[in-house]
Design a protein around this motif. Structure first.
Motif, PDB file in Angstrom:
ATOM      1  N   TYR A  23       4.491  54.821  -8.132  1.00 15.20           N
ATOM      2  CA  TYR A  23       4.113  53.788  -7.158  1.00 15.20           C
ATOM      3  C   TYR A  23       2.989  52.943  -7.752  1.00 15.20           C
TER       4      TYR A  23
ATOM      5  N   HIS B  86       3.621  58.074   1.126  1.00 16.14           N
ATOM      6  CA  HIS B  86       2.897  57.587  -0.053  1.00 16.14           C
ATOM      7  C   HIS B  86       2.318  56.199   0.194  1.00 16.14           C
TER       8      HIS B  86
ATOM      9  N   SER C  18       4.864  60.007  -4.879  1.00 12.98           N
ATOM     10  CA  SER C  18       5.668  58.987  -5.551  1.00 12.98           C
ATOM     11  C   SER C  18       4.980  58.628  -6.864  1.00 12.98           C
TER      12      SER C  18
ATOM     13  N   CYS D 281      -1.044  59.842  -2.962  1.00 14.80           N
ATOM     14  CA  CYS D 281       0.111  58.936  -3.003  1.00 14.80           C
ATOM     15  C   CYS D 281       0.985  59.232  -4.223  1.00 14.80           C
TER      16      CYS D 281
END
Length: 402
Positions: free
Chosen positions: A231, A198, A228, A224
């Motif tokens: 994030y 990620h 996750s 990404c």
């Protein structure tokens, strides 16, 4: 039969392009020009957007943009600049180019011209094919398109991927953004679904933002977040990418999520406000264009206003049309008027004052109008309007994971 298939493919592509042009009209202020181009295409290629052609040629609801993106991904295509950068990572590339050049490959093509670059792109593609063929040969140990050392265990794979990421971060710091994107791509080739994948996607999105490849950055941010979901840097870069793609609603949503995850992050809060302000202005302009009671583009019907009794009295006090004409010859007044006309909300407020909303007996509130003009930077005692920071410059990217 082959000719028939080619003709059908051409007609399908033309029809998809006509649909694409039509889709642009809702977000463009050049709808008439788009209609003109569409009409010329239909006339030249003898194709129309009839229901019969829709049934035979349209891929709706999938549009040309989605088809194009899927094709680029499926063929693993790269822009020439990126493809050339990848090829140059192979130590044998320069000697390959030199050998081809000595044979007169570029003869007749001026360096830097489109023809020269087209020949160069074919040369790069040929080199990749040869390198790949060499790599597939069991007797060869030559470097391939992307020099990735052999690894035996998952731990070694992840270690090498981290090394590419670190090199990519260094390239970002040195402002070598294309090289950084290539290095993050190498990390992802080794580990596309690993513990740190990620981060590779998010960092490559940052590199793409610096290169102005905002759609590619959006794609990487989404990849990404699929790995996750919380994030925060991916949301910030997603917001930035949407902002420069002028998809302000999506930018606001991305920045809101970034602020939710990091409420104390001043940069995210500032970016959110900036995106919200831009969205509000776009919506305001759209509302002004469609506002009732106005002329084309939401502008007031000046001829009608001049016939109103209150407005006529005000005009008489200024010396009639000649007095107004003399007033507008003043460069300062012209500058203020032009600035005001750029802001639909300000124009609406001025027109309200001129229409008799504030003065006694239905007269225009000229004192309030003067104050409004003063606030634009002119007139006695007028305070200069604050100038917001530019929203067009690219933001620096900081905080890469080590």
């Amino acid at each position: 039969p082959n000719s028939s298939k080619a003709n059908m493919a051409s007609r399908t592509l033309l029809y998809s392009f006509l649909e694409y042009l039509n889709s642009l009209k809702s977000t463009s202020d050049k709808a008439e020009a788009i209609d003109s181009i569409s009409a010329q295409i239909q006339e030249i290629f003898e194709i129309d957007t009839s229901p019969e052609n829709f049934q035979a040629l349209s891929y709706s609801p999938v549009g040309l943009s989605e088809i194009f993106t899927a094709g680029v991904d499926a063929l693993n295509l790269q822009h020439f600049e990126e493809s050339l950068s990848n090829a140059r990572l192979n130590p044998k590339f320069d000697s390959f180019v030199s050998a081809v050049q000595k044979k007169g490959y570029f003869e007749g093509a001026e360096e830097g011209s489109i023809e020269y670059l087209q020949r160069y792109s074919k040369l790069v593609n040929k080199f990749k094919e040869k390198a790949a063929a060499t790599a597939n040969s069991s007797s060869s140990t030559a470097a391939v398109e992307e020099v990735v050392p052999a690894v035996e265990t998952n731990a070694e794979v992840e270690k090498q991927a981290e090394e590419y990421k670190s090199q990519g971060n260094a390239a970002i710091s040195a402002k070598n953004y294309l090289e950084a994107a290539v290095l993050y791509s190498k990390a992802l080739k080794l580990s596309s679904n690993g513990p740190n994948s990620h981060i590779y996607f998010s960092n490559r999105a940052a590199a793409y933002c610096h290169l102005g490849k905002y759609q590619e950055a959006v794609n990487d941010c989404k990849s990404c977040l699929a790995l996750s979901a919380d994030y925060v840097k991916a949301y910030s870069r997603l917001g930035l990418s949407y902002f420069f793609l002028e998809q302000y609603e999506d930018a606001v949503e991305a920045y809101k999520r970034a602020v939710e995850l990091e409420p104390d992050n001043k940069a995210s809060m500032d970016s959110l406000r900036q995106a919200q302000n831009k969205l509000a202005k776009v919506q305001q302009r759209a509302a002004a264009v469609t506002a009732p009671g106005g002329a084309v583009g939401g502008m007031p019907d000046m001829a009608s206003m001049m016939n109103k009794g209150a407005m006529k009295q005000a005009m008489d006090k200024m010396g009639g049309p000649a007095g107004l004409a003399n007033l507008m010859k003043d460069p300062h007044m012209m500058a203020m008027a032009q600035q005001m006309m750029k802001d639909p909300a300000m124009m609406q407020q001025a027109m309200s004052m001129m229409g008799g909303g504030g003065g006694g007996g239905g007269m225009p509130d000229l004192s309030a109008l003067a104050g409004l003009m003063g606030g634009l930077g002119g007139g006695a005692g007028g305070a200069e309007a604050a100038v917001p920071s530019s929203s067009s410059g690219k933001k620096p990217f900081k905080g890469f994971e080590e």
